[in-house]
Design a protein around this motif. Structure first.
Motif, PDB file in Angstrom:
ATOM      1  N   HIS A   1      -0.359  10.077   1.363  1.00 40.96           N
ATOM      2  CA  HIS A   1      -0.172   8.973   2.314  1.00 40.96           C
ATOM      3  C   HIS A   1       0.384   9.495   3.636  1.00 40.96           C
ATOM      4  O   HIS A   1      -0.003   9.048   4.705  1.00 40.96           O
TER       5      HIS A   1
ATOM      6  N   CYS B   1       0.799  -1.211   0.000  1.00 42.41           N
ATOM      7  CA  CYS B   1       0.000   0.000   0.000  1.00 42.41           C
ATOM      8  C   CYS B   1       0.829   1.255   0.000  1.00 42.41           C
ATOM      9  O   CYS B   1       0.366   2.295  -0.411  1.00 42.41           O
TER      10      CYS B   1
ATOM     11  N   HIS C   1      -4.982  -0.982  -5.997  1.00 45.35           N
ATOM     12  CA  HIS C   1      -4.967   0.440  -6.341  1.00 45.35           C
ATOM     13  C   HIS C   1      -6.178   0.653  -7.261  1.00 45.35           C
ATOM     14  O   HIS C   1      -6.606  -0.290  -7.907  1.00 45.35           O
TER      15      HIS C   1
ATOM     16  N   HIS D   1       0.568  12.506  -4.533  1.00 48.65           N
ATOM     17  CA  HIS D   1      -0.115  11.296  -4.070  1.00 48.65           C
ATOM     18  C   HIS D   1       0.630  10.711  -2.864  1.00 48.65           C
ATOM     19  O   HIS D   1       0.015  10.366  -1.847  1.00 48.65           O
ATOM     20  N   GLU D   2       1.961  10.610  -2.980  1.00 47.02           N
ATOM     21  CA  GLU D   2       2.755  10.057  -1.867  1.00 47.02           C
ATOM     22  C   GLU D   2       2.620  10.928  -0.619  1.00 47.02           C
ATOM     23  O   GLU D   2       2.551  10.432   0.503  1.00 47.02           O
TER      24      GLU D   2
ATOM     25  N   VAL E   1       3.474   3.189  -4.732  1.00 43.86           N
ATOM     26  CA  VAL E   1       2.689   3.285  -5.955  1.00 43.86           C
ATOM     27  C   VAL E   1       3.672   2.972  -7.069  1.00 43.86           C
ATOM     28  O   VAL E   1       4.707   3.584  -7.189  1.00 43.86           O
TER      29      VAL E   1
ATOM     30  N   GLU F   1      -5.683   4.131  -1.136  1.00 46.23           N
ATOM     31  CA  GLU F   1      -5.007   4.691  -2.311  1.00 46.23           C
ATOM     32  C   GLU F   1      -5.869   5.759  -2.985  1.00 46.23           C
ATOM     33  O   GLU F   1      -5.360   6.754  -3.502  1.00 46.23           O
TER      34      GLU F   1
END
Ligand SMILES: [Zn+2]
Length: 447
Positions: free
Chosen positions: A295, A15, A414, A291-292, A18, A371
């Motif tokens: 997280h 998870c 994802h 995106h990271e 990516v 995600e």
């Protein structure tokens, strides 16, 4: 990285990474196809569904067929890996190999912790050896067949041995602690065992960027200011306390483009790989990094370990009953005395593998929903809908772009390419104003 520790960390790795890929050759990212362009004169005419389809249509049929074949092959690999785990466990029990390992460990030492290690090390080595043919096919042969792998056999095998060493150390420590719990709490071991496993997961996640990842790759601060500064600007805008972004030499192993956020609390680190730097434009890189950061900001490491703890709890509860049934029925035949006897480990593994196999769609869904949250954070931070669509298409080299809803529910950890492009196009269609937009200034407030 984490996929080498699959036995220990089936979820955390999947998870927090990516991975996108565009095969062996860099492909030119398509500009928005006409249907995905927004008209300045008439923005409300933008049709998100048609735009999504237009992006998907830019992928040639042969590439789509190859990606579907690669991804659908993965469905079967889940089944083969499960059946292999079952076969190995039954073999070790029925042949009494497991009992023989336990007897030999008991002869060599009278200390329980040492007996558990003397059982665990040969057990883990045997399981590695017996699953090697499938491991080789899945992670070496097949990756080369589809053009994702860059390593020859010897460097690959060398890393396999390093990973095996790490798995032996981590696995043995975990088993020593778990069996101490099993001996002291023969009835409530499944509750205490869950707590031990969750603490263990936190610890491994915490130390991985410092002690495990450098065994396979080199991380160095990203120095190109044209890439680094826009990334750090997004980090500052979201209160992320990073002074630098790292670059990892993933091209040593793979052609896949990827980025990841690893670690926990003080060891958190955001890294992008060298393939991403080579093959993606700045808008795409910003989108992936945003995106990271999602997280990180949404605290996904802690949340996923917590969700995973719930699965462990249910799995252990389920194992408690089934393990007792199995020992009552086959205990004499296998020479297994009870939960505190290491010789019973293969039957515990058998039960837990079955549980994981059955709940695969739910595990995937928990990760996929997480995600999707990172995607939503990413699009709002990077504000690059076309970049998001392009990255989703690159990902499509190895992940089926347009699955059925049932397929996505069962197999996708994802969101699919289609789902991601649709999110980007919906965002584009909404045409959000920025902070002090003229609309906000001139119109009276209407809360
Ligand atoms: Zn992610």
């Amino acid at each position: 990285m984490f996929n080498r520790l699959n036995m220990i960390l089936p979820l955390v790795g999947a998870c927090l990474t990516v991975a996108v890929s565009n095969g062996a050759h860099a492909q030119q990212a398509p500009t928005p196809p006409p249907a995905a362009r927004i008209s300045a004169a008439n923005p409300s005419s933008f049709d998100a569904a048609a735009a999504t389809q237009a992006w998907l249509d830019t992928v040639p049929a042969d590439k789509r067929a190859k990606s579907n074949a690669y991804f659908e092959g993965g469905y079967w690999l889940i089944l083969w890996n499960f059946l292999l785990a079952v076969a190995i466990s039954i073999f070790l029990l029925a042949s009494r190999t497991s009992a023989a390992l336990r007897d030999s460990a008991e002869c060599k030492s009278r200390f329980k912790a040492i007996q558990v290690s003397l059982y665990a090390i040969p057990y883990l080595l045997l399981v590695y050896l017996l699953s090697f043919p499938l491991n080789f096919y899945e992670n070496f042969y097949r990756e080369h067949q589809y053009g994702f792998a860059t390593q020859r056999f010897l460097p690959w095998f060398r890393e396999q041995l390093i990973a095996l060493g790490v798995a032996l150390i981590i696995g043995t420590i975990l088993l020593i602690v778990l069996y101490a719990v099993f001996r002291r709490a023969p009835r409530t071991w499944w509750i205490w065992g869950t707590i031990v496993t969750v603490i263990f997961l936190f610890t491994v996640t915490f130390i991985a960027p410092i002690y495990i990842e450098p065994l396979f790759n080199t991380y160095k601060p990203l120095s190109n200011p044209e890439i680094r500064d826009p990334i750090l600007a997004m980090a500052r805008a979201n209160e992320i306390p990073v002074k630098q972004v790292f670059e990892v030499d993933a091209s040593r192993q793979t052609t896949r483009v990827s980025a990841n956020v690893a670690g926990f609390l003080g060891t958190t680190r955001i890294a992008l790989n060298d393939n991403l730097l080579k093959e993606c434009s700045l808008p795409e890189i910003r989108e992936v990094m945003a995106h990271e950061m999602g997280h990180y900001v949404l605290n996904h490491a802690a949340k996923l370990i917590t969700y995973f703890g719930i699965f462990v709890f249910i799995g252990f509860a389920f194992s408690r009953t089934l393990f007792e049934v199995a020992v009552r029925r086959w205990g004499n035949k296998w020479s297994v005395r009870g939960i505190a006897d290491p010789a019973g480990l293969p039957s515990l593994v058998l039960i837990l593998s079955t549980f994981v196999f059955v709940v695969t769609p739910f595990l995937n869904t928990v990760v996929r929903v997480t995600e999707r949250e990172a995607d939503a954070f990413g699009i709002n931070t990077a504000r690059e809908p076309d970049g998001m669509a392009k990255v989703a298409l690159k990902l499509g080299a190895y992940r089926k772009l347009n699955p059925t809803p049932l397929e996505e529910f069962i197999f996708f950890d994802h969101p699919s390419g289609r789902a991601r492009i649709r999110m980007a196009m919906d965002w584009k269609a909404a045409n959000l104003p920025a902070g002090e937009s003229s609309a906000g200034e001139s119109k009276p407030s209407s809360h």
